[in-house]
Design a protein around this motif. Structure first.
Motif, PDB file in Angstrom:
ATOM      1  N   SER A 247       0.823  -1.209   0.000  1.00 33.84           N
ATOM      2  CA  SER A 247       0.000   0.000   0.000  1.00 33.84           C
ATOM      3  C   SER A 247       0.857   1.259   0.000  1.00 33.84           C
ATOM      4  N   VAL A 248       1.908   1.273   0.824  1.00 23.94           N
ATOM      5  CA  VAL A 248       2.784   2.444   0.875  1.00 23.94           C
ATOM      6  C   VAL A 248       3.557   2.592  -0.437  1.00 23.94           C
ATOM      7  N   GLU A 249       4.041   1.483  -0.984  1.00 26.85           N
ATOM      8  CA  GLU A 249       4.766   1.550  -2.250  1.00 26.85           C
ATOM      9  C   GLU A 249       3.878   2.113  -3.353  1.00 26.85           C
ATOM     10  N   GLN A 250       2.622   1.699  -3.384  1.00 27.93           N
ATOM     11  CA  GLN A 250       1.695   2.225  -4.381  1.00 27.93           C
ATOM     12  C   GLN A 250       1.447   3.708  -4.162  1.00 27.93           C
ATOM     13  N   ALA A 251       1.314   4.111  -2.895  1.00 29.32           N
ATOM     14  CA  ALA A 251       1.052   5.520  -2.599  1.00 29.32           C
ATOM     15  C   ALA A 251       2.215   6.403  -3.034  1.00 29.32           C
ATOM     16  N   LEU A 252       3.447   5.905  -2.849  1.00 30.91           N
ATOM     17  CA  LEU A 252       4.620   6.702  -3.177  1.00 30.91           C
ATOM     18  C   LEU A 252       4.824   6.874  -4.684  1.00 30.91           C
ATOM     19  N   THR A 253       4.131   6.091  -5.463  1.00 33.63           N
ATOM     20  CA  THR A 253       4.237   6.221  -6.922  1.00 33.63           C
ATOM     21  C   THR A 253       2.952   6.799  -7.516  1.00 33.63           C
ATOM     22  N   SER A 254       2.102   7.363  -6.656  1.00 32.30           N
ATOM     23  CA  SER A 254       0.836   7.910  -7.130  1.00 32.30           C
ATOM     24  C   SER A 254       0.633   9.297  -6.534  1.00 32.30           C
ATOM     25  N   GLU A 255      -0.558   9.835  -6.741  1.00 29.22           N
ATOM     26  CA  GLU A 255      -0.880  11.162  -6.206  1.00 29.22           C
ATOM     27  C   GLU A 255      -1.139  11.125  -4.708  1.00 29.22           C
ATOM     28  N   SER A 256      -1.073   9.945  -4.091  1.00 29.19           N
ATOM     29  CA  SER A 256      -1.345   9.810  -2.655  1.00 29.19           C
ATOM     30  C   SER A 256      -0.092   9.927  -1.812  1.00 29.19           C
ATOM     31  N   ALA A 257       1.029  10.365  -2.415  1.00 33.82           N
ATOM     32  CA  ALA A 257       2.302  10.389  -1.693  1.00 33.82           C
ATOM     33  C   ALA A 257       2.289  11.334  -0.501  1.00 33.82           C
ATOM     34  N   ASP A 258       1.345  12.275  -0.434  1.00 32.04           N
ATOM     35  CA  ASP A 258       1.274  13.204   0.697  1.00 32.04           C
ATOM     36  C   ASP A 258       0.173  12.839   1.680  1.00 32.04           C
ATOM     37  N   ASP A 259      -0.452  11.687   1.482  1.00 39.60           N
ATOM     38  CA  ASP A 259      -1.525  11.247   2.367  1.00 39.60           C
ATOM     39  C   ASP A 259      -0.901  10.576   3.597  1.00 39.60           C
ATOM     40  N   GLU A 260      -0.742  11.335   4.686  1.00 38.84           N
ATOM     41  CA  GLU A 260      -0.068  10.820   5.872  1.00 38.84           C
ATOM     42  C   GLU A 260      -0.779   9.608   6.461  1.00 38.84           C
ATOM     43  N   ASN A 261      -2.101   9.610   6.431  1.00 31.67           N
ATOM     44  CA  ASN A 261      -2.839   8.475   6.986  1.00 31.67           C
ATOM     45  C   ASN A 261      -2.525   7.190   6.228  1.00 31.67           C
ATOM     46  N   LEU A 262      -2.522   7.298   4.904  1.00 27.65           N
ATOM     47  CA  LEU A 262      -2.239   6.129   4.084  1.00 27.65           C
ATOM     48  C   LEU A 262      -0.822   5.625   4.328  1.00 27.65           C
ATOM     49  N   LEU A 263       0.116   6.541   4.520  1.00 28.65           N
ATOM     50  CA  LEU A 263       1.505   6.160   4.662  1.00 28.65           C
ATOM     51  C   LEU A 263       1.838   5.597   6.040  1.00 28.65           C
ATOM     52  N   LEU A 264       1.029   5.922   7.044  1.00 27.52           N
ATOM     53  CA  LEU A 264       1.376   5.538   8.410  1.00 27.52           C
ATOM     54  C   LEU A 264       0.376   4.622   9.101  1.00 27.52           C
ATOM     55  N   ASP A 265      -0.879   4.619   8.665  1.00 26.35           N
ATOM     56  CA  ASP A 265      -1.900   3.864   9.395  1.00 26.35           C
ATOM     57  C   ASP A 265      -1.545   2.388   9.528  1.00 26.35           C
ATOM     58  N   GLY A 266      -1.101   1.789   8.457  1.00 30.90           N
ATOM     59  CA  GLY A 266      -0.833   0.357   8.484  1.00 30.90           C
ATOM     60  C   GLY A 266       0.244  -0.015   9.477  1.00 30.90           C
ATOM     61  N   VAL A 267       1.388   0.676   9.401  1.00 33.90           N
ATOM     62  CA  VAL A 267       2.494   0.323  10.292  1.00 33.90           C
ATOM     63  C   VAL A 267       2.166   0.705  11.739  1.00 33.90           C
ATOM     64  N   MET A 268       1.382   1.753  11.948  1.00 29.60           N
ATOM     65  CA  MET A 268       0.987   2.086  13.312  1.00 29.60           C
ATOM     66  C   MET A 268       0.041   1.026  13.876  1.00 29.60           C
ATOM     67  N   GLY A 269      -0.771   0.444  13.018  1.00 27.83           N
ATOM     68  CA  GLY A 269      -1.595  -0.679  13.462  1.00 27.83           C
ATOM     69  C   GLY A 269      -0.743  -1.853  13.897  1.00 27.83           C
ATOM     70  N   PHE A 270       0.347  -2.087  13.162  1.00 32.62           N
ATOM     71  CA  PHE A 270       1.270  -3.155  13.549  1.00 32.62           C
ATOM     72  C   PHE A 270       1.933  -2.835  14.888  1.00 32.62           C
ATOM     73  N   GLU A 271       2.289  -1.568  15.093  1.00 31.57           N
ATOM     74  CA  GLU A 271       2.898  -1.166  16.362  1.00 31.57           C
ATOM     75  C   GLU A 271       1.923  -1.422  17.513  1.00 31.57           C
ATOM     76  N   ALA A 272       0.658  -1.157  17.289  1.00 31.97           N
ATOM     77  CA  ALA A 272      -0.345  -1.402  18.331  1.00 31.97           C
ATOM     78  C   ALA A 272      -0.480  -2.890  18.611  1.00 31.97           C
ATOM     79  N   ALA A 273      -0.409  -3.716  17.575  1.00 33.74           N
ATOM     80  CA  ALA A 273      -0.473  -5.163  17.772  1.00 33.74           C
ATOM     81  C   ALA A 273       0.704  -5.641  18.608  1.00 33.74           C
ATOM     82  N   LEU A 274       1.870  -5.044  18.398  1.00 35.00           N
ATOM     83  CA  LEU A 274       3.046  -5.408  19.184  1.00 35.00           C
ATOM     84  C   LEU A 274       2.828  -5.078  20.657  1.00 35.00           C
TER      85      LEU A 274
END
Length: 423
Positions: free
Chosen positions: A112-139
């Motif tokens: 998801s992040v790789e796709q965002a960085l090659t599209s117009e979503s590169a400045d979408d902070e939620n898209l870039l961080l939500d997934g990994v922050m969810g993983f941090e919460a699981a930890l």
């Protein structure tokens, strides 16, 4: 936890609920098939293994890791990873099952992040961080479980490379380099809380070595960490290959350090690989760096190739070494190549590899070789990627047997070896 990764899941077509309701099925194994369009007017015949058992097995394990994370079954994932590592489970080709489970577990977030960085979503902070922050919460929910920490750390490493791309820090935009370093720093912090040596975990140790890509450690510290890793898992050549890469001057070492570590590794792994440890440490280094190629001990390296095949005579390994000699190594040559002579001497090993050992083509191995085994390569179409590898292999074989074909002979590869027949 599901709410934490929902923004990522909603952006990925592959997360449809009906696909989540059941565990992944084993992919079908496609048997060997003879190429439809034969080279040189049907005078070169070799089976093409379009879908090796090794690849199907690896896909199944990766999909298991992806499935467990999508189902929020982090405890089951951690248990499966611990069990796989304790038993040193691996695929037929030697890929550790724990690495494949971890790869599948983080695949959705990284993609998801790789796709965002090659599209117009590169400045979408939620898209870039939500997934990994969810993983941090699981930890946090699982009290710092080492296997979950491994998945989260590897996710940060992958995201660091996604931000940096395939360039070097000085060639990366400042914002991207800051983000990359932040992810590498977080990975190192997570891994510093887990002692891979104490836990006897090659996966944790390998992640620690990989996380050094964002640091500025000295050659001795890097080599020491790799030594611990290789001694714990000498059967896995990927660790030796990574050591050679990190001993290059562009990373943490020097040509002298590379030579020293190659010889030390060969001695320590002689019981398993013979002289192969020397070849494995130099394997990627001489493809990526002409200076390393100019300094490699060619007779020692070639002895290593022969010993590798004695230890692992399967066709996956034969294809890897053959594609290395035919495609990857010549592809690393530059206009002013100080390693030209050594490169040619090593590439010439393709002759005996093909004539004495090759019985089938594995296209994906050849395709990766043509890209010099880049780990973070983006493959848009696996079918086209494999087709390119198949074409490269057939071109190399046609060139090797050009004289026989011109003389009117048919070249046929069989499970029992090479056969030359007059037409």
């Amino acid at each position: 936890m599901l709410k934490r990764i929902a923004p990522i899941a909603n952006r990925l077509r592959s997360l449809a609920p009906r696909r989540q309701a059941q565990a992944p099925k084993s992919p079908r194994v496609r048997r060997l098939s003879v190429p439809a369009a034969l080279v040189a007017e049907d005078r070169l015949n070799i089976p093409v293994n379009e879908r090796a058992l090794e690849e199907c097995e690896a896909d199944l394990i990766r999909e298991r890791g992806r499935f467990l994370v999508r189902q929020e079954r982090w405890g089951d994932l951690a248990h499966a990873m611990r069990q796989a590592e304790a038993q040193r489970d691996s695929t037929q080709g030697g890929l550790p099952s724990v690495d494949l489970l971890a790869f599948g577990a983080r695949a959705d977030v990284v993609e998801s992040v790789e796709q965002a960085l090659t599209s117009e979503s590169a400045d979408d902070e939620n898209l870039l961080l939500d997934g990994v922050m969810g993983f941090e919460a699981a930890l946090q929910d699982h009290q710092g479980d080492p296997m979950i920490a491994l998945v989260v750390a590897l996710t940060h490493i992958d995201l660091g490379w996604a931000w940096r791309g395939q360039g070097w820090p000085e060639a990366t935009p400042p914002r991207h380099e800051r983000r990359a370093n932040a992810h590498f720093d977080r990975a190192r912090t997570l891994l510093s809380r887990q002692c891979g040596a104490t836990l006897q975990s090659p996966a944790l140790l390998a992640a620690g070595c990989a996380a050094r890509a964002g640091g500025s450690d000295g050659a001795l510290a890097v080599a020491d960490e790799y030594e611990t890793l290789i001694d714990l898992a000498p059967e896995n050549p990927r660790h030796m290959r990574a050591l050679g890469n990190h001993m290059l001057p562009r990373w943490f070492g020097s040509y002298g350090a590379l030579e020293l570590e190659a010889r030390r590794t060969a001695v320590r792994t002689q019981f398993m690989w013979g002289a192969g440890g020397y070849a494995w440490v130099y394997f990627d280094a001489i493809v990526l760096d002409a200076g390393a190629c100019a300094r490699v001990d060619v007779p020692f390296f070639l002895d290593g190739l022969r010993d590798i095949l004695r230890a692992r005579p399967d066709q996956e390994m034969v294809n890897l070494l053959t594609a290395f000699c035919c495609v990857a190594l010549p592809g690393g040559a530059g206009g002013n190549d100080p390693g030209r002579d050594n490169r040619a001497r090593i590439a010439a090993a393709a002759d005996w590899l093909i004539r004495d050992h090759l019985t089938e083509i594995h296209p994906l191995i050849w395709a990766h070789a043509s890209d010099r085994f880049v780990n973070n390569l983006h493959v848009r179409s696996s079918r086209q990627f494999a087709s390119r590898g198949r074409a490269d292999a057939l071109r190399c074989l046609s060139a090797l047997f050009a004289d026989e074909i011109r003389q009117g002979q048919r070249v046929t590869f069989t499970p029992d070896g090479l056969r030359l027949e007059a037409l």
